[in-house]
Design an enzyme around this catalytic site. Structure first.
Site, mmCIF file in Angstrom:
data_model
loop_
_atom_site.group_PDB
_atom_site.id
_atom_site.type_symbol
_atom_site.label_atom_id
_atom_site.label_comp_id
_atom_site.label_asym_id
_atom_site.label_seq_id
_atom_site.Cartn_x
_atom_site.Cartn_y
_atom_site.Cartn_z
ATOM 1 N N ASP A 1 89.786 86.860 -37.709
ATOM 2 C CA ASP A 1 88.507 87.321 -38.323
ATOM 3 C C ASP A 1 87.448 87.867 -37.203
ATOM 4 O O ASP A 1 87.262 87.251 -36.486
ATOM 5 C CB ASP A 1 87.775 86.141 -39.116
ATOM 6 C CG ASP A 1 87.018 86.511 -40.076
ATOM 7 O OD1 ASP A 1 86.002 87.566 -39.835
ATOM 8 O OD2 ASP A 1 86.771 85.931 -41.328
ATOM 9 N N SER B 1 84.038 90.164 -44.897
ATOM 10 C CA SER B 1 85.377 89.609 -44.798
ATOM 11 C C SER B 1 86.033 89.435 -46.074
ATOM 12 O O SER B 1 87.468 89.508 -46.237
ATOM 13 C CB SER B 1 85.411 88.160 -44.108
ATOM 14 O OG SER B 1 85.217 88.312 -42.716
ATOM 15 N N ASP C 1 86.826 79.773 -47.862
ATOM 16 C CA ASP C 1 86.039 81.071 -47.514
ATOM 17 C C ASP C 1 86.946 82.448 -47.523
ATOM 18 O O ASP C 1 87.957 82.432 -48.150
ATOM 19 C CB ASP C 1 85.800 80.641 -45.971
ATOM 20 C CG ASP C 1 84.725 81.495 -45.395
ATOM 21 O OD1 ASP C 1 83.942 82.296 -46.037
ATOM 22 O OD2 ASP C 1 84.562 81.325 -44.230
ATOM 23 N N THR D 1 88.339 85.006 -46.251
ATOM 24 C CA THR D 1 89.732 85.418 -46.035
ATOM 25 C C THR D 1 90.908 84.755 -46.776
ATOM 26 O O THR D 1 91.670 85.482 -47.315
ATOM 27 C CB THR D 1 89.834 85.323 -44.534
ATOM 28 O OG1 THR D 1 88.924 86.441 -43.782
ATOM 29 C CG2 THR D 1 91.221 86.096 -44.060
ATOM 30 N N GLU E 1 94.698 82.298 -40.438
ATOM 31 C CA GLU E 1 93.265 83.111 -40.065
ATOM 32 C C GLU E 1 92.811 82.222 -39.049
ATOM 33 O O GLU E 1 92.674 81.118 -38.931
ATOM 34 C CB GLU E 1 92.343 83.001 -41.298
ATOM 35 C CG GLU E 1 91.074 83.666 -40.643
ATOM 36 C CD GLU E 1 89.740 83.347 -41.853
ATOM 37 O OE1 GLU E 1 88.973 84.385 -41.604
ATOM 38 O OE2 GLU E 1 89.852 82.436 -42.310
ATOM 39 N N ASP F 1 85.178 85.147 -35.622
ATOM 40 C CA ASP F 1 84.048 85.769 -36.233
ATOM 41 C C ASP F 1 82.871 85.147 -36.350
ATOM 42 O O ASP F 1 81.606 85.515 -35.884
ATOM 43 C CB ASP F 1 84.462 86.154 -37.765
ATOM 44 C CG ASP F 1 83.250 86.518 -38.634
ATOM 45 O OD1 ASP F 1 82.828 87.817 -38.381
ATOM 46 O OD2 ASP F 1 82.740 85.990 -39.338
ATOM 47 N N ASP G 1 90.042 91.760 -39.680
ATOM 48 C CA ASP G 1 89.615 92.285 -40.930
ATOM 49 C C ASP G 1 88.167 93.268 -40.620
ATOM 50 O O ASP G 1 88.023 93.941 -41.582
ATOM 51 C CB ASP G 1 89.223 91.205 -41.888
ATOM 52 C CG ASP G 1 88.229 90.208 -41.164
ATOM 53 O OD1 ASP G 1 87.919 90.208 -40.172
ATOM 54 O OD2 ASP G 1 87.815 89.293 -41.991
ATOM 55 N N HIS H 1 78.609 92.594 -38.297
ATOM 56 C CA HIS H 1 79.560 93.078 -38.169
ATOM 57 C C HIS H 1 79.474 94.619 -37.804
ATOM 58 O O HIS H 1 78.118 95.308 -37.869
ATOM 59 C CB HIS H 1 80.287 93.242 -39.378
ATOM 60 C CG HIS H 1 80.954 91.910 -39.998
ATOM 61 N ND1 HIS H 1 81.406 91.758 -41.192
ATOM 62 C CD2 HIS H 1 80.787 90.785 -39.454
ATOM 63 C CE1 HIS H 1 81.504 90.365 -41.478
ATOM 64 N NE2 HIS H 1 81.221 89.858 -40.311
#
Length: 604
Positions: free
Chosen positions: A156, A205, A264, A266, A404, A409, A451, A561
């Site tokens: 992530d 995500s 979450d 993802t 993941e 992230d 992602d 992001h």
């Protein structure tokens, strides 16, 4: 005498003079001249879902929906699919409602043949007629020898720079040459993946993972759906996802593993359908749905599975989702010790934190009890990956597993590149475990991808050995030299995340914060909210960091992001699909192609 070269030169000069005169005239008249200018597409009055240029696995199920926003209520909505009325084509009756926002919908349909599909929608009102056409593709591409299993690793937020930081810390660099590459970098195929969603240049995500899971674009915060105009987060048109497909058509085993809350974005996108990723209590109970119930579920987030009366629970009811999984035959693990003791049952639920699992540095390096609290025995991503593969590989029909590395992230949001980098290394070690399994069996496709990206970049190195601090201690070009990370035991993780010469990592998109390259013993947010505005967190100030003025809206206290393309590496049957620059939806199509899936089939 006629001279062709002189004639061409004269024509060229005349053309340039004509263009200059046109521009000058337009400027004097207030007219703007634009050459090959791009203009954002107008939002259509007729919203067709799935969207234009969508791509489908043959037989993949989806809800077909149309919203028509017109000045006067619609009198009729005519829909043609490849020239046939939609109801005839799909063999189902549509539900149609007329108003200023008229709707047309047929649920649970599929395209039974490969090829091109054209959908034409005509909306008739008292004021006239509006028409829109979209085009779809149902590819016929097949693989000669399909894979039995697919393992999808999602780092992530793991941009190219995140991989590079991990390579520097884990493998080292000597005289400008890396001593080795990461496991994820020593794979046969490489592609660049574009990451934008249906509604925004910069993705989150949920809908980026949803693109991997369904092969379709979605919107920020959504997964497994096309977002319609209603407020209900559960009524949006659905698209069948990868876990549903492999279970329905092949009877394969499935698993989701994450260092985050398992509900979450993802991991949830692999199976759930909702407009709001925040509906995590719903997602937890949806994991029980046999249509998309994973056989292995390992990660954090027990707070969404525990009844409201249990301390730490975030549920609004007294449902005990863990007990319901027990009733379905799932052994339960709540720590690393229990995970090891579980062995290789047919299915397994492991929840190792109330919320997100602690990051590798805090779990395995500093082991600070003030950070870990009572969760002092959490497994690594390597532990969870190995267990998941051992359990899922018992199914002779094959398996799909998503793993993941979630806090790459989350730590980049916190502008904590050291914690993000150790978690990237942890994920790379998990990739190595998967590669060892694939090497022994030769029937497994492994994909490693992010992602989305973050705007973090290596500027040089940072040290204070000569007394300089702050920005003056950032060493650039020839003054940068090399960081001094050491790995005495050779496990790939540096012994000390704060050596005397470290990396200078700086961020492109950030709130007000105190920039400091030193490792923080305790995770500390870069900014905090005060009177509705993000301000630099003073807890970072005593470490000597320079105040940096933010370049994103003051309503956000974390780094955000970026829209950068992200690298994908792959190896195994079907890896040849991944090359060049690809849309994120193509990851799904590479997976289903590798497995040789056909959505028209049902498991026997």
């Amino acid at each position: 005498m006629y001279n062709p070269k002189m004639s061409v030169l004269c024509l060229s000069r005349c053309f340039r003079l004509l263009v200059a005169l046109l521009v000058a005239t337009s400027l004097m008249s207030g007219v703007t001249v634009s050459y090959a200018a791009y203009s954002a597409p107008k939002v259509p009055n007729i919203n067709i879902m799935p969207i234009d240029r969508a791509k489908f696995l043959v037989g993949q199920k989806f809800d077909f929906a149309i919203e028509a926003k017109t000045d006067a209520p619609a009198r009729a909505i005519e829909v043609l699919v490849n020239g046939k009325e939609a109801e005839t084509f799909f063999g189902k009756q549509a539900v149609v409602k007329f108003d200023n926002m008229s709707t047309y919908r047929i649920n649970e349909v599929a395209f039974p043949q490969t090829g091109k599909v054209t959908v034409t929608v005509t909306v008739k009102t008292e004021k006239g007629t509006e028409k829109r056409t979209v085009n779809y593709e149902v590819p016929a591409d097949k693989i000669k020898k399909p894979a039995k299993n697919v393992i999808l690793f999602v780092g992530d937020g793991m941009s190219l720079q995140a991989r590079q930081m991990a390579r520097i810390l884990s493998k080292g660099i000597t005289e400008g040459k890396y001593n080795d590459l990461l496991e994820m970098e020593k794979m046969s195929n490489l592609a660049l993946i574009t990451t934008s969603g249906n509604d925004s240049l910069v993705t989150d995500s949920a809908n980026s993972a949803s693109a991997y899971a369904t092969g379709h674009k979605s919107t920020v915060n959504a997964m497994g759906v096309y977002a319609d105009s209603t407020k209900d987060p559960f009524d949006d048109p659905k698209v069948e996802n990868i876990i549903e497909l492999v279970k329905r058509t092949r009877g394969m085993s499935t698993g989701i593993v994450s260092t985050a809350n398992i509900t979450d974005a993802t991991p949830a996108a692999m199976l759930a359908h909702t407009r709001k990723r925040s509906e995590q209590n719903f997602i937890a109970q949806e994991m029980l749905n046999p249509l998309h119930r994973p056989d292995v579920i390992l990660g954090g987030g027990s707070r969404h599975f525990l009844p409201k009366s249990v301390p730490g629970s975030k549920r609004s009811d007294e449902r005990n989702i863990i007990e319901e999984f027990k009733e379905q035959g799932y052994p339960i693990a709540t720590n690393k010790t229990q995970l090891k003791q579980a062995g290789t049952p047919d299915k397994l639920l492991g929840l190792f934190q109330l919320d997100n699992m602690d990051v590798y540095i805090d779990r395995e390096v500093t082991k600070n009890p003030a950070v870990l609290g009572k969760f002092t025995d959490q497994p690594t991503l390597m532990d969870m990956t190995k267990t998941a593969i051992n359990v899922l590989s018992k199914n002779q029909k094959g398996f799909f597993l998503m793993v993941e590395g979630a806090s790459i992230d989350k730590q980049l949001h916190a502008m904590d590149w050291q914690r993000a980098t150790y978690d990237t290394i942890e994920m790379d070690k998990a990739v190595g475990i998967a590669k060892e399994f694939a090497k022994k069996n030769g029937d497994t496709l492994i994909i490693v991808v992010a992602d989305h990206a973050h705007g973090a970049s290596i500027t040089g190195t940072y040290h204070e050995k000569d007394g300089k601090t702050g920005r003056e201690a950032v060493r650039i070009y020839a003054n940068a030299g090399w960081p001094t990370f050491a790995d005495a035991d050779g496990d790939g993780f540096p012994d000390d995340p704060n050596p005397d010469v470290t990396l200078a990592v700086q961020f492109a998109n950030h709130p007000d914060y105190y920039e400091n390259e030193k490792f923080q013993d305790v995770p500390t947010s870069p900014a905090i909210m005060a009177d509705g505005k993000a301000i630099a967190n003073p807890k970072r100030a005593p470490q000597g960091g320079d105040l940096k003025v933010g370049n994103i809206p003051a309503s956000d206290p974390s780094e955000v992001h970026s829209a950068d393309d992200v690298p994908l590496t792959a190896e195994g049957p079907g890896a040849d699909y991944f090359k060049g620059i690809m849309d994120n939806t193509e990851v799904f199509h590479g997976i289903v192609r590798a497995l040789g899936l056909d959505g028209r089939k049902e498991k026997k």
